[in-house]
Design a protein around this motif. Sequence first.
Motif, PDB file in Angstrom:
ATOM      1  N   PRO A  49       0.813  -1.208   0.000  1.00  0.00           N
ATOM      2  CA  PRO A  49       0.000   0.000   0.000  1.00  0.00           C
ATOM      3  C   PRO A  49       0.855   1.270   0.000  1.00  0.00           C
ATOM      4  O   PRO A  49       1.888   1.321   0.650  1.00  0.00           O
ATOM      5  N   ILE A  50       0.456   2.242  -0.770  1.00  0.00           N
ATOM      6  CA  ILE A  50       1.047   3.577  -0.683  1.00  0.00           C
ATOM      7  C   ILE A  50      -0.069   4.534  -0.300  1.00  0.00           C
ATOM      8  O   ILE A  50      -1.083   4.619  -0.991  1.00  0.00           O
ATOM      9  N   LEU A  51       0.132   5.228   0.798  1.00  0.00           N
ATOM     10  CA  LEU A  51      -0.922   6.076   1.335  1.00  0.00           C
ATOM     11  C   LEU A  51      -0.972   7.421   0.621  1.00  0.00           C
ATOM     12  O   LEU A  51       0.035   8.111   0.521  1.00  0.00           O
ATOM     13  N   LEU A  52      -2.141   7.777   0.126  1.00  0.00           N
ATOM     14  CA  LEU A  52      -2.308   9.058  -0.578  1.00  0.00           C
ATOM     15  C   LEU A  52      -2.924  10.119   0.323  1.00  0.00           C
ATOM     16  O   LEU A  52      -2.406  11.213   0.456  1.00  0.00           O
ATOM     17  N   ASP A  53      -4.080   9.798   0.913  1.00  0.00           N
ATOM     18  CA  ASP A  53      -4.751  10.732   1.821  1.00  0.00           C
ATOM     19  C   ASP A  53      -5.092  10.020   3.115  1.00  0.00           C
ATOM     20  O   ASP A  53      -5.212   8.810   3.148  1.00  0.00           O
ATOM     21  N   GLY A  54      -5.278  10.794   4.156  1.00  0.00           N
ATOM     22  CA  GLY A  54      -5.744  10.239   5.415  1.00  0.00           C
ATOM     23  C   GLY A  54      -4.615   9.646   6.231  1.00  0.00           C
ATOM     24  O   GLY A  54      -3.443   9.869   5.950  1.00  0.00           O
ATOM     25  N   ALA A  55      -4.979   8.892   7.236  1.00  0.00           N
ATOM     26  CA  ALA A  55      -3.990   8.299   8.128  1.00  0.00           C
ATOM     27  C   ALA A  55      -4.390   6.870   8.470  1.00  0.00           C
ATOM     28  O   ALA A  55      -5.570   6.540   8.530  1.00  0.00           O
ATOM     29  N   ILE A  56      -3.368   6.040   8.666  1.00  0.00           N
ATOM     30  CA  ILE A  56      -3.583   4.643   9.031  1.00  0.00           C
ATOM     31  C   ILE A  56      -2.804   4.371  10.307  1.00  0.00           C
ATOM     32  O   ILE A  56      -1.680   4.832  10.459  1.00  0.00           O
ATOM     33  N   LYS A  57      -3.428   3.657  11.239  1.00  0.00           N
ATOM     34  CA  LYS A  57      -2.694   3.299  12.446  1.00  0.00           C
ATOM     35  C   LYS A  57      -2.215   1.861  12.343  1.00  0.00           C
ATOM     36  O   LYS A  57      -2.937   0.986  11.849  1.00  0.00           O
ATOM     37  N   ILE A  58      -1.009   1.644  12.798  1.00  0.00           N
ATOM     38  CA  ILE A  58      -0.418   0.316  12.772  1.00  0.00           C
ATOM     39  C   ILE A  58      -0.428  -0.241  14.189  1.00  0.00           C
ATOM     40  O   ILE A  58       0.174   0.322  15.099  1.00  0.00           O
ATOM     41  N   MET A  59      -1.159  -1.361  14.366  1.00  0.00           N
ATOM     42  CA  MET A  59      -1.319  -1.935  15.685  1.00  0.00           C
ATOM     43  C   MET A  59      -0.587  -3.267  15.786  1.00  0.00           C
ATOM     44  O   MET A  59      -0.615  -4.074  14.862  1.00  0.00           O
ATOM     45  N   ARG A  60       0.020  -3.486  16.926  1.00  0.00           N
ATOM     46  CA  ARG A  60       0.554  -4.790  17.265  1.00  0.00           C
ATOM     47  C   ARG A  60      -0.521  -5.498  18.073  1.00  0.00           C
ATOM     48  O   ARG A  60      -1.119  -4.896  18.952  1.00  0.00           O
ATOM     49  N   ASP A  61      -0.752  -6.754  17.774  1.00  0.00           N
ATOM     50  CA  ASP A  61      -1.785  -7.479  18.497  1.00  0.00           C
ATOM     51  C   ASP A  61      -1.152  -8.577  19.336  1.00  0.00           C
ATOM     52  O   ASP A  61      -0.277  -9.289  18.883  1.00  0.00           O
ATOM     53  N   ASP A  62      -1.613  -8.692  20.546  1.00  0.00           N
ATOM     54  CA  ASP A  62      -1.023  -9.614  21.506  1.00  0.00           C
ATOM     55  C   ASP A  62      -1.687 -10.985  21.451  1.00  0.00           C
ATOM     56  O   ASP A  62      -1.824 -11.653  22.453  1.00  0.00           O
ATOM     57  N   TYR A  63      -2.089 -11.374  20.271  1.00  0.00           N
ATOM     58  CA  TYR A  63      -2.724 -12.672  20.019  1.00  0.00           C
ATOM     59  C   TYR A  63      -3.957 -12.934  20.864  1.00  0.00           C
ATOM     60  O   TYR A  63      -4.895 -13.539  20.427  1.00  0.00           O
ATOM     61  N   GLY A  64      -3.976 -12.506  22.080  1.00  0.00           N
ATOM     62  CA  GLY A  64      -5.187 -12.637  22.873  1.00  0.00           C
ATOM     63  C   GLY A  64      -5.979 -11.374  22.734  1.00  0.00           C
ATOM     64  O   GLY A  64      -6.337 -10.982  21.627  1.00  0.00           O
ATOM     65  N   GLU A  65      -6.221 -10.729  23.830  1.00  0.00           N
ATOM     66  CA  GLU A  65      -6.965  -9.481  23.789  1.00  0.00           C
ATOM     67  C   GLU A  65      -6.090  -8.357  24.313  1.00  0.00           C
ATOM     68  O   GLU A  65      -6.234  -7.919  25.423  1.00  0.00           O
ATOM     69  N   GLY A  66      -5.145  -7.959  23.521  1.00  0.00           N
ATOM     70  CA  GLY A  66      -4.305  -6.829  23.896  1.00  0.00           C
ATOM     71  C   GLY A  66      -3.773  -6.194  22.643  1.00  0.00           C
ATOM     72  O   GLY A  66      -3.181  -6.873  21.806  1.00  0.00           O
ATOM     73  N   GLU A  67      -4.023  -4.924  22.479  1.00  0.00           N
ATOM     74  CA  GLU A  67      -3.542  -4.240  21.295  1.00  0.00           C
ATOM     75  C   GLU A  67      -2.606  -3.131  21.731  1.00  0.00           C
ATOM     76  O   GLU A  67      -2.667  -2.653  22.835  1.00  0.00           O
ATOM     77  N   LEU A  68      -1.735  -2.741  20.829  1.00  0.00           N
ATOM     78  CA  LEU A  68      -0.837  -1.638  21.130  1.00  0.00           C
ATOM     79  C   LEU A  68      -0.569  -0.884  19.847  1.00  0.00           C
ATOM     80  O   LEU A  68      -0.210  -1.485  18.834  1.00  0.00           O
ATOM     81  N   LEU A  69      -0.781   0.429  19.908  1.00  0.00           N
ATOM     82  CA  LEU A  69      -0.537   1.223  18.722  1.00  0.00           C
ATOM     83  C   LEU A  69       0.960   1.466  18.560  1.00  0.00           C
ATOM     84  O   LEU A  69       1.622   1.886  19.496  1.00  0.00           O
ATOM     85  N   LEU A  70       1.478   1.144  17.381  1.00  0.00           N
ATOM     86  CA  LEU A  70       2.905   1.355  17.142  1.00  0.00           C
ATOM     87  C   LEU A  70       3.168   2.747  16.594  1.00  0.00           C
ATOM     88  O   LEU A  70       3.945   3.501  17.152  1.00  0.00           O
ATOM     89  N   TYR A  71       2.532   3.060  15.484  1.00  0.00           N
ATOM     90  CA  TYR A  71       2.709   4.401  14.922  1.00  0.00           C
ATOM     91  C   TYR A  71       1.633   4.651  13.880  1.00  0.00           C
ATOM     92  O   TYR A  71       0.892   3.749  13.499  1.00  0.00           O
ATOM     93  N   PHE A  72       1.569   5.886  13.438  1.00  0.00           N
ATOM     94  CA  PHE A  72       0.617   6.254  12.393  1.00  0.00           C
ATOM     95  C   PHE A  72       1.349   6.398  11.064  1.00  0.00           C
ATOM     96  O   PHE A  72       2.504   6.813  11.022  1.00  0.00           O
ATOM     97  N   LEU A  73       0.675   6.044   9.986  1.00  0.00           N
ATOM     98  CA  LEU A  73       1.169   6.330   8.643  1.00  0.00           C
ATOM     99  C   LEU A  73       0.444   7.556   8.114  1.00  0.00           C
ATOM    100  O   LEU A  73      -0.750   7.716   8.327  1.00  0.00           O
ATOM    101  N   GLU A  74       1.192   8.416   7.432  1.00  0.00           N
ATOM    102  CA  GLU A  74       0.572   9.582   6.814  1.00  0.00           C
ATOM    103  C   GLU A  74       0.893   9.614   5.327  1.00  0.00           C
ATOM    104  O   GLU A  74       1.537   8.717   4.801  1.00  0.00           O
TER     105      GLU A  74
END
Length: 210
Positions: A49-74
């Motif tokens: 993917p190449i991002l043109l407009d907007g923002a995307i968040k990249i999340m790490r998932d802890d396989y169970g029920e735990g998420e963590l935001l790593l960074y945003f793409l612009e």
Amino acid sequence: MQIKEILENYYPEQFEPGLVDEIGDVAQLKHFQPQDILIDMGETVTVMPILLDGAIKIMRDDYGEGELLLYFLEKGDTCAMTMACCLGDKQSNIRAIGETEGRVLMIPVQKMEDWLAKYPSWRKYVFDSYNNRMDEMLEAIDNLAFNDMSGRLKNYLLNVATINKGNAVHKTHLEIANELNSSRVVISRLLKSLEKEGFLVLNRNVITIQ
DNA sequence: TCATTAACACGGG
DNA sequence: CCCGTGTTAATGA
């Protein structure tokens, strides 16, 4: 060619004409909405993917029920995880979710490999992007290692505000807690104390940074 | 000590 | 009523 025009508007002078033509031939333009899942854990990545407009968040998932935001793409960013996956036919270790609405160009992975050998401008773009991702990743690690939750919360709010091009964050305490892998009680308490410090103002569903 | 969990009250849509 | 918010008490690391 619609895609060609977009490329010429968004990345003038960046790619060789031949490359622009090829991208126009194979790339697919995709609109996404907030909360749309663009790439999920465990998926084999077939497009870059190449991002043109907007923002995307990249999340790490802890396989169970735990998420963590790593960074945003612009705008202009692409996903380093995808690039790593492309070279090894691996599955995604992250989840990419729309933060705002926006558009991405989807490029098939074997094309992206072909172009690496064929077009210097593509090589430069890919490696520059890779560097940027690496820097953001290090920032995220520093943040996790050296900041307490209050500091992480501040950084998070500033990031979100930047992405939304303003100083308002339209999120609930619960959503923030999930993205920082914390609990709502803690976030509510920290937000309250940040409000007392004068760093922000709390309202229902919106946090305004001062 | 500090985070998490559960529980409750309050208010707005 | 349901959801977001603010707070507290008990429990655990």
